[in-house]
Motif scaffolding. Structure first.
Motif, PDB file in Angstrom:
ATOM      1  N   THR A 125      17.500   2.963  -1.867  1.00 17.17           N
ATOM      2  CA  THR A 125      18.794   2.679  -2.238  1.00 17.17           C
ATOM      3  C   THR A 125      18.999   3.039  -3.361  1.00 17.17           C
ATOM      4  OG1 THR A 125      19.168   0.164  -2.326  1.00 17.17           O
ATOM      5  CG2 THR A 125      19.632   0.756   0.012  1.00 17.17           C
ATOM      6  N   GLU A 126      20.079   3.217  -3.968  1.00 22.91           N
ATOM      7  CA  GLU A 126      20.710   3.447  -4.944  1.00 22.91           C
ATOM      8  C   GLU A 126      20.369   1.781  -6.095  1.00 22.91           C
ATOM      9  OE1 GLU A 126      24.577   3.738  -2.824  1.00 22.91           O
ATOM     10  OE2 GLU A 126      22.701   4.236  -2.567  1.00 22.91           O
ATOM     11  N   PHE A 127      20.307   0.787  -5.539  1.00 18.06           N
ATOM     12  CA  PHE A 127      20.497   0.060  -6.410  1.00 18.06           C
ATOM     13  C   PHE A 127      19.003  -1.015  -6.327  1.00 18.06           C
ATOM     14  CE2 PHE A 127      24.663   0.155  -3.967  1.00 18.06           C
ATOM     15  CZ  PHE A 127      24.711   0.745  -5.388  1.00 18.06           C
ATOM     16  N   ALA A 128      18.099   0.357  -5.762  1.00 20.25           N
ATOM     17  CA  ALA A 128      16.555  -0.727  -5.557  1.00 20.25           C
ATOM     18  C   ALA A 128      16.201  -0.304  -7.018  1.00 20.25           C
ATOM     19  CB  ALA A 128      16.011   0.273  -5.416  1.00 20.25           C
ATOM     20  N   ALA A 129      15.132  -1.913  -7.383  1.00 19.16           N
ATOM     21  CA  ALA A 129      14.018  -1.345  -8.050  1.00 19.16           C
ATOM     22  C   ALA A 129      12.741  -1.439  -7.675  1.00 19.16           C
ATOM     23  CB  ALA A 129      14.160  -2.332  -9.356  1.00 19.16           C
ATOM     24  N   PRO A 130      12.736  -0.084  -7.280  1.00 17.67           N
ATOM     25  CA  PRO A 130      11.428   0.256  -6.772  1.00 17.67           C
ATOM     26  C   PRO A 130      10.471  -0.754  -7.691  1.00 17.67           C
ATOM     27  CG  PRO A 130      12.665   2.754  -7.367  1.00 17.67           C
ATOM     28  CD  PRO A 130      13.316   1.186  -7.842  1.00 17.67           C
ATOM     29  N   ASP A 131       9.734  -0.537  -8.778  1.00 19.96           N
ATOM     30  CA  ASP A 131       8.627  -0.005  -9.245  1.00 19.96           C
ATOM     31  C   ASP A 131       8.273  -1.581  -9.692  1.00 19.96           C
ATOM     32  OD1 ASP A 131       6.831   2.007  -9.408  1.00 19.96           O
ATOM     33  OD2 ASP A 131       7.425   2.643 -11.943  1.00 19.96           O
ATOM     34  N   ARG A 132       9.326  -2.383  -8.866  1.00 19.26           N
ATOM     35  CA  ARG A 132       8.789  -3.741  -8.948  1.00 19.26           C
ATOM     36  C   ARG A 132       8.545  -4.569  -7.475  1.00 19.26           C
ATOM     37  NH1 ARG A 132      13.126  -7.716 -10.011  1.00 19.26           N
ATOM     38  NH2 ARG A 132      14.993  -5.528 -10.152  1.00 19.26           N
ATOM     39  N   THR A 133       8.471  -3.809  -6.941  1.00 22.07           N
ATOM     40  CA  THR A 133       8.513  -3.627  -5.174  1.00 22.07           C
ATOM     41  C   THR A 133       7.361  -4.809  -4.595  1.00 22.07           C
ATOM     42  OG1 THR A 133       9.157  -1.777  -4.206  1.00 22.07           O
ATOM     43  CG2 THR A 133       7.559  -2.826  -3.078  1.00 22.07           C
ATOM     44  N   GLU A 134       6.843  -5.766  -3.970  1.00 21.83           N
ATOM     45  CA  GLU A 134       5.697  -6.319  -3.718  1.00 21.83           C
ATOM     46  C   GLU A 134       5.612  -5.800  -2.092  1.00 21.83           C
ATOM     47  OE1 GLU A 134       4.713  -8.595  -6.105  1.00 21.83           O
ATOM     48  OE2 GLU A 134       5.482  -8.679  -7.447  1.00 21.83           O
ATOM     49  N   LEU A 135       4.386  -6.363  -1.927  1.00 24.56           N
ATOM     50  CA  LEU A 135       3.675  -6.076  -0.497  1.00 24.56           C
ATOM     51  C   LEU A 135       2.668  -8.227  -0.305  1.00 24.56           C
ATOM     52  CD1 LEU A 135       1.871  -4.931   1.615  1.00 24.56           C
ATOM     53  CD2 LEU A 135      -0.059  -4.305   0.217  1.00 24.56           C
ATOM     54  N   TYR A 136       3.838  -8.451   0.418  1.00 25.46           N
ATOM     55  CA  TYR A 136       2.905  -9.927   0.729  1.00 25.46           C
ATOM     56  C   TYR A 136       2.223 -10.012   1.998  1.00 25.46           C
ATOM     57  CZ  TYR A 136       6.963 -11.164  -2.350  1.00 25.46           C
ATOM     58  OH  TYR A 136       7.826 -11.253  -3.554  1.00 25.46           O
ATOM     59  N   ARG A 137       1.175 -10.711   1.520  1.00 18.37           N
ATOM     60  CA  ARG A 137       0.096 -10.262   2.730  1.00 18.37           C
ATOM     61  C   ARG A 137       0.032 -11.877   3.015  1.00 18.37           C
ATOM     62  NH1 ARG A 137      -4.348  -5.870   2.623  1.00 18.37           N
ATOM     63  NH2 ARG A 137      -2.544  -4.477   3.419  1.00 18.37           N
ATOM     64  N   HIS A 138      -0.155 -12.140   4.200  1.00 17.79           N
ATOM     65  CA  HIS A 138      -0.975 -13.549   4.976  1.00 17.79           C
ATOM     66  C   HIS A 138      -2.274 -13.586   4.705  1.00 17.79           C
ATOM     67  CE1 HIS A 138      -0.909 -17.685   7.448  1.00 17.79           C
ATOM     68  NE2 HIS A 138      -2.097 -16.772   7.872  1.00 17.79           N
ATOM     69  N   THR A 139      -2.323 -15.267   4.065  1.00 17.55           N
ATOM     70  CA  THR A 139      -4.244 -15.292   3.808  1.00 17.55           C
ATOM     71  C   THR A 139      -4.760 -16.378   4.261  1.00 17.55           C
ATOM     72  OG1 THR A 139      -3.181 -15.874   1.764  1.00 17.55           O
ATOM     73  CG2 THR A 139      -3.639 -14.476   1.339  1.00 17.55           C
ATOM     74  N   GLY A 140      -4.140 -16.844   4.900  1.00 15.67           N
ATOM     75  CA  GLY A 140      -4.604 -18.100   5.937  1.00 15.67           C
ATOM     76  C   GLY A 140      -3.671 -19.684   5.390  1.00 15.67           C
ATOM     77  N   GLU A 141      -3.373 -20.801   6.769  1.00 16.21           N
ATOM     78  CA  GLU A 141      -2.821 -21.593   6.202  1.00 16.21           C
ATOM     79  C   GLU A 141      -2.327 -21.735   5.701  1.00 16.21           C
ATOM     80  OE1 GLU A 141      -6.182 -23.719   3.914  1.00 16.21           O
ATOM     81  OE2 GLU A 141      -7.458 -23.406   5.486  1.00 16.21           O
ATOM     82  N   GLY A 142      -1.061 -20.732   5.594  1.00 15.52           N
ATOM     83  CA  GLY A 142       0.304 -20.911   5.544  1.00 15.52           C
ATOM     84  C   GLY A 142       0.824 -19.876   3.972  1.00 15.52           C
ATOM     85  N   THR A 143      -0.611 -19.378   3.514  1.00 13.02           N
ATOM     86  CA  THR A 143       0.146 -18.937   2.075  1.00 13.02           C
ATOM     87  C   THR A 143      -0.622 -17.763   2.490  1.00 13.02           C
ATOM     88  OG1 THR A 143      -2.759 -19.128   2.271  1.00 13.02           O
ATOM     89  CG2 THR A 143      -1.656 -20.531   1.044  1.00 13.02           C
ATOM     90  N   SER A 144       0.055 -16.700   1.343  1.00 16.08           N
ATOM     91  CA  SER A 144      -0.144 -15.355   1.284  1.00 16.08           C
ATOM     92  C   SER A 144       0.067 -14.927  -0.386  1.00 16.08           C
ATOM     93  CB  SER A 144       1.905 -14.977   1.612  1.00 16.08           C
ATOM     94  OG  SER A 144       2.594 -14.888   0.416  1.00 16.08           O
ATOM     95  N   GLN A 145      -0.564 -13.598   0.118  1.00 15.09           N
ATOM     96  CA  GLN A 145      -0.821 -12.980  -2.093  1.00 15.09           C
ATOM     97  C   GLN A 145      -0.202 -12.037  -1.748  1.00 15.09           C
ATOM     98  OE1 GLN A 145      -3.347 -13.845  -4.117  1.00 15.09           O
ATOM     99  NE2 GLN A 145      -1.898 -12.473  -4.933  1.00 15.09           N
ATOM    100  N   ALA A 146       0.271 -11.804  -2.717  1.00 10.14           N
ATOM    101  CA  ALA A 146       1.655 -11.083  -3.697  1.00 10.14           C
ATOM    102  C   ALA A 146       0.628  -9.859  -4.371  1.00 10.14           C
ATOM    103  CB  ALA A 146       2.568 -11.030  -4.116  1.00 10.14           C
ATOM    104  N   TYR A 147       1.517  -8.480  -3.947  1.00  9.08           N
ATOM    105  CA  TYR A 147       0.601  -6.806  -4.295  1.00  9.08           C
ATOM    106  C   TYR A 147       1.256  -6.598  -5.507  1.00  9.08           C
ATOM    107  CZ  TYR A 147      -3.518  -8.191  -2.437  1.00  9.08           C
ATOM    108  OH  TYR A 147      -5.218  -8.876  -1.669  1.00  9.08           O
ATOM    109  N   SER A 148       1.533  -5.732  -6.823  1.00  5.03           N
ATOM    110  CA  SER A 148       2.193  -5.615  -7.091  1.00  5.03           C
ATOM    111  C   SER A 148       2.466  -3.433  -6.872  1.00  5.03           C
ATOM    112  CB  SER A 148       2.807  -4.981  -8.729  1.00  5.03           C
ATOM    113  OG  SER A 148       2.947  -6.824  -9.359  1.00  5.03           O
TER     114      SER A 148
END
Length: 207
Positions: A153-176
């Motif tokens: 949308t026009e309100f987005a900050a696309p360069d601060r997008t995060e990709l969250y990936r489950h890594t097991g045991e209830g944890t996740s890793q964030a990638y910019s």
């Protein structure tokens, strides 16, 4: 000896190149060979299977997986299929058919992955036009998922997008993800491959 010298030089050059490209503390996400893509898919209720018995067309059938997780095969009867791979189902059918025909050759093929949509999805949230949960398909990338959500949308900050990936045991890793560079400049350096269970979040700009 000259050949081995050339090999040693090539290996040394590769090692130096690897060191030169270091510096990032978090490597970019890659397609996980162990991710539950179609090749390693576990059969689910309502999936459609094609059972082919070589040189025995009367025993070859197309069957759905019933709510009890089983299928019915000629001569064999009921076979559990839910939660198993096609190879596992094929091996059991082949073993049981061996009581009736000599050296049976059985192939089990998934012809409709009707339960797949409920098990393996990618989600896009935040400042996109249509936050969405979509079925994963092999080869899908961040850009594919964001475009399926209608873009930002026009309100987005696309360069601060995060990709969250489950890594097991209830944890996740964030990638910019530098999504604006992908969308506006065609820079695909951050157009990472996604895998089932990933969540892509596009934040809003701070006003």
């Amino acid at each position: 000896m000259k050949r081995w010298n050339r090999v040693a030089i090539i290996i040394a050059a590769m090692q130096l190149a690897a060191c030169a490209t270091g510096g990032s503390t978090l490597p970019p996400p890659k397609a996980d060979a162990t991710a539950p893509v179609v090749e390693a898919y576990l059969i689910g209720v309502d999936d459609q299977l094609q059972i082919t018995v070589w040189h025995n067309p009367d025993l070859s059938v197309s069957v759905p997986v019933r709510p009890d997780g089983k299928i019915t095969v000629p001569l064999v009867g009921d076979i559990p299929a839910g939660g198993r791979t096609t190879d596992q189902v094929g091996a059991e059918i082949q073993q049981k058919l061996a009581q009736y025909i000599r050296d049976p050759q059985v192939a089990v093929i998934l012809t409709a992955l009707r339960s797949h949509e409920y098990l393996s999805r990618v989600r896009v949230t935040g400042a996109v036009r249509s936050p969405i949960s979509i079925p994963y398909r092999q080869g899908m990338t961040v850009l594919d998922a964001v475009l399926a959500a209608g873009g930002t949308t026009e309100f987005a900050a696309p360069d601060r997008t995060e990709l969250y990936r489950h890594t097991g045991e209830g944890t996740s890793q964030a990638y910019s993800v530098r999504l604006e560079k992908i969308l506006q400049q065609g820079d695909i350096a951050n157009n990472y491959p996604v895998q089932p269970g990933d969540v892509i979040t596009v934040p809003q700009r701070a006003f």
